[in-house]
Design an enzyme around this catalytic site. Sequence first.
Site, PDB file in Angstrom:
ATOM      1  CG  HIS A 196      34.178  42.540  40.104  1.00  0.00           C
ATOM      2  ND1 HIS A 196      34.327  41.401  40.847  1.00  0.00           N
ATOM      3  CD2 HIS A 196      35.282  43.288  40.336  1.00  0.00           C
ATOM      4  CE1 HIS A 196      35.471  41.468  41.521  1.00  0.00           C
ATOM      5  NE2 HIS A 196      36.073  42.603  41.231  1.00  0.00           N
ATOM      6  CG  HIS A 246      43.321  42.370  45.979  1.00  0.00           C
ATOM      7  ND1 HIS A 246      43.343  41.646  44.803  1.00  0.00           N
ATOM      8  CD2 HIS A 246      42.032  42.728  46.166  1.00  0.00           C
ATOM      9  CE1 HIS A 246      42.116  41.602  44.315  1.00  0.00           C
ATOM     10  NE2 HIS A 246      41.308  42.248  45.103  1.00  0.00           N
ATOM     11  CD  GLU A 289      44.887  42.108  39.848  1.00  0.00           C
ATOM     12  OE1 GLU A 289      45.608  42.736  39.082  1.00  0.00           O
ATOM     13  OE2 GLU A 289      43.927  41.424  39.485  1.00  0.00           O
ATOM     14  CG  HIS A 323      38.868  47.088  42.104  1.00  0.00           C
ATOM     15  ND1 HIS A 323      39.630  46.737  41.012  1.00  0.00           N
ATOM     16  CD2 HIS A 323      38.121  45.999  42.404  1.00  0.00           C
ATOM     17  CE1 HIS A 323      39.368  45.469  40.685  1.00  0.00           C
ATOM     18  NE2 HIS A 323      38.451  45.001  41.513  1.00  0.00           N
ATOM     19  CG  HIS A 383      38.904  40.653  38.063  1.00  0.00           C
ATOM     20  ND1 HIS A 383      40.164  40.942  38.533  1.00  0.00           N
ATOM     21  CD2 HIS A 383      38.057  41.353  38.834  1.00  0.00           C
ATOM     22  CE1 HIS A 383      40.071  41.766  39.571  1.00  0.00           C
ATOM     23  NE2 HIS A 383      38.802  42.039  39.775  1.00  0.00           N
ATOM     24  CG  HIS A 409      39.086  39.044  47.349  1.00  0.00           C
ATOM     25  ND1 HIS A 409      37.773  39.229  47.029  1.00  0.00           N
ATOM     26  CD2 HIS A 409      39.734  40.146  46.899  1.00  0.00           C
ATOM     27  CE1 HIS A 409      37.621  40.392  46.396  1.00  0.00           C
ATOM     28  NE2 HIS A 409      38.802  40.973  46.304  1.00  0.00           N
ATOM     29  CG  HIS A 430      38.364  46.130  46.558  1.00  0.00           C
ATOM     30  ND1 HIS A 430      39.466  46.324  45.742  1.00  0.00           N
ATOM     31  CD2 HIS A 430      38.039  44.832  46.444  1.00  0.00           C
ATOM     32  CE1 HIS A 430      39.778  45.173  45.154  1.00  0.00           C
ATOM     33  NE2 HIS A 430      38.933  44.250  45.568  1.00  0.00           N
TER      34      HIS A 430
HETATM   35 CU1  CUO Z   1      38.091  42.904  41.637  1.00  0.00          CU
HETATM   36 CU2  CUO Z   1      39.253  42.352  44.685  1.00  0.00          CU
HETATM   37  O1  CUO Z   1      39.671  42.677  42.736  1.00  0.00           O
HETATM   38  O2  CUO Z   1      37.796  41.973  43.492  1.00  0.00           O
END
Ligand code: CUO
Length: 686
Positions: free
Chosen positions: A201, A357, A342, A230, A205, A361, A397
């Site tokens: 993950h 999003h 995003e 995701h 990113h 978080h 998610h």
């Molecule tokens: Cu990869 Cu929310 O985008 O964690």
Amino acid sequence: MERPVEPLLAPKGERGEVVFDTPRDSWPEDYQNIDSDDLNNRFGPSSSVSAITVKEIKLPDLNLSKELSRDEIFYTFIPYHRKMASELINVFLEMPTYEDFVTAAALVRDVINPGMWTFAMQVALTNRNDTQNIDCPPLTALMPQKFIERSAFSQARQQVSLLREDDRMPIEIPRDYTASDLDPEHRIAYFREDMGINLHHWTWHLVYPFAGTPEIVNKDRRGELFYYQHQQIIARYNAERLSNKLLRVEPFNNFFEPIKEAYFPKLDTLVASRNWPSRMANSKLQDVKRVAERLVFDIHQLEIWRDRILQAAQEGRALRSNYSYVNLVNTQGIDVLGDIMESSARNINPNLYGDLHNLGHVAFAIVHDPDQRYLEQFGVVGDLATSMRDPIFYRWHKYIDEIFQQHKATLQPYTEQELGFSGINVTSVEVRAQGYPTNELHTFWQQSDVDLSRGLDIAPQGTVYARLNHLQHAPFTYRIQVQNNGQQRRGTVRIFMAPKFDERGIPMIFSEQRLLFIEMDKFTVNLRSGNNTIERRSTQSSITIPYERTFRPLDQTRVTPTDQEYNYCGCGWPQHMLIPKGSPEGFPVELFVMVSNYEDDRVDQPPPTGCKSGVSYCGLRNQKYPDRRPMGFPFDRNNQPGTETVRQFRRPNMFLTDVKIYFKDRIEIRVTRNGTQITQNTTSRP
Ligand code: CUO
């Protein structure tokens, strides 16, 4: 990049065999008055040490990047931190030559926050053209504290200072350290806390950063890949939940309800000697007002953005900043929506659609101290390398995915023409793990060693291993029979798997099961006229990276420029997590295989020279996504009315096979000795 918290003037390498000779004004302030002779005596060049001289070059001031002090924690989800990191990333990316880039990195290393510097380095190494054959160390080696339980580090320090290297034993990390089974959610902690999936993950990113220079953000279909990657994580999580007799994950769709899931990470931060904060059960999101971090927003604002994004998805159009509309009711709509959601630097209207999003978080991560009155830091869900550990990641998610599905619902179901492949019949599909009956897959626990020494903030004195528990499966092979009633043609084989029954033991209906299909593999085949037998190994999967990429010893598996598998800094789902855990009595899943017409899938571009691994989830570097169909095809859209089950959905170029996944509670140990990994023995758990 080793021991990022320690200054660059301390020796590097496993045994301190490298020192960097940097200009004094690039040293940390506290060290500037040290006598050079003294330093040379301590660390200086000797016959066994090679010194690298770092020349002085003119660099931008980086005033913004320097605003985060070295003893703070860098969080990729905080917009202000991202902005600071972007300044540094741009400097790294714009350095004209490789040598200038390395020089710039060395010169600023000790004046920039270590977490931010490491992030910027990894983004630059992943995205610069001249660093593609560099063996980018994984974050697990540089910052193991983000992946491994905190007590391992005090034990590791003890071992390093008291024991000779040969006498050191791997530090066993228990499988259950964050909670007990009193919390049902803990049954799948092995998935959430798996080092490989968290590393995937993080790396995903890095390959697709939210911000940076236009070249690194504007990658082909990056918004769509944000959705798909995701969505697949949620599908995998649900298969894991059903394997463990848990209900599928509930979306977090009411921002004011208590968050029933708690999470106590038990990880160390190394900087500022703090632990990652925990979240109590039934915490509630609150307005965030943390002025020092320039982080001020209301939960209600998240709802407003959510409503606008939902409206765009359902209405089938989104408003650009210049007040024109972009139509979303087509195959590109998901890409636009992914960037809005995003949100990345490609969000077409950040004023209107906001930052739902990312700030979601953040709101979860700071629920314990939203106004900074307790001077607390953010929880694990606020960091890309740790967020998948927390159950709330999946609830959030899942909700994000439901909004994407609102958009998918505006698209027409696929037509016969799109789904079929005239003259091609898939007549049989089997899967076989060596030593087991056909159509049975087998999982068990494995222990693997990971070297902690590069991430410890103590002088280099050889390796010290942590021994991690993780899921593993017996490798298997698919055997697919395809009858071609026409001329020789090319086809794309698409393999998916999904649980067969719901929580009540009732066969899944198509509209639910389509969301649970996990991609297992995708590859191109030549189909001769007549019967074709296709064999494909599980280790060749288009979504995974090899086991060795996750657990490799750093020095002994140096990559060479021809070693294509190691590109992309390891972006890809870890091979050891390819299939869900299953159950002792056999967890029923359906294996779906489709052969589609390559002419409709083909993307015209030169053959890839970069990574072969993890392509379905990670794309190809500097190239188009190598499949023209929408990601997740054919399960990304709903069915034609009247198609209630995947069996009814099946066309002649598709096949469904019942498979059971058996889990056995035994441990296989894969030890590292002198740099090579061997399977040592197999034990039964008491
Ligand atoms: Cu990869 Cu929310 O985008 O964690």
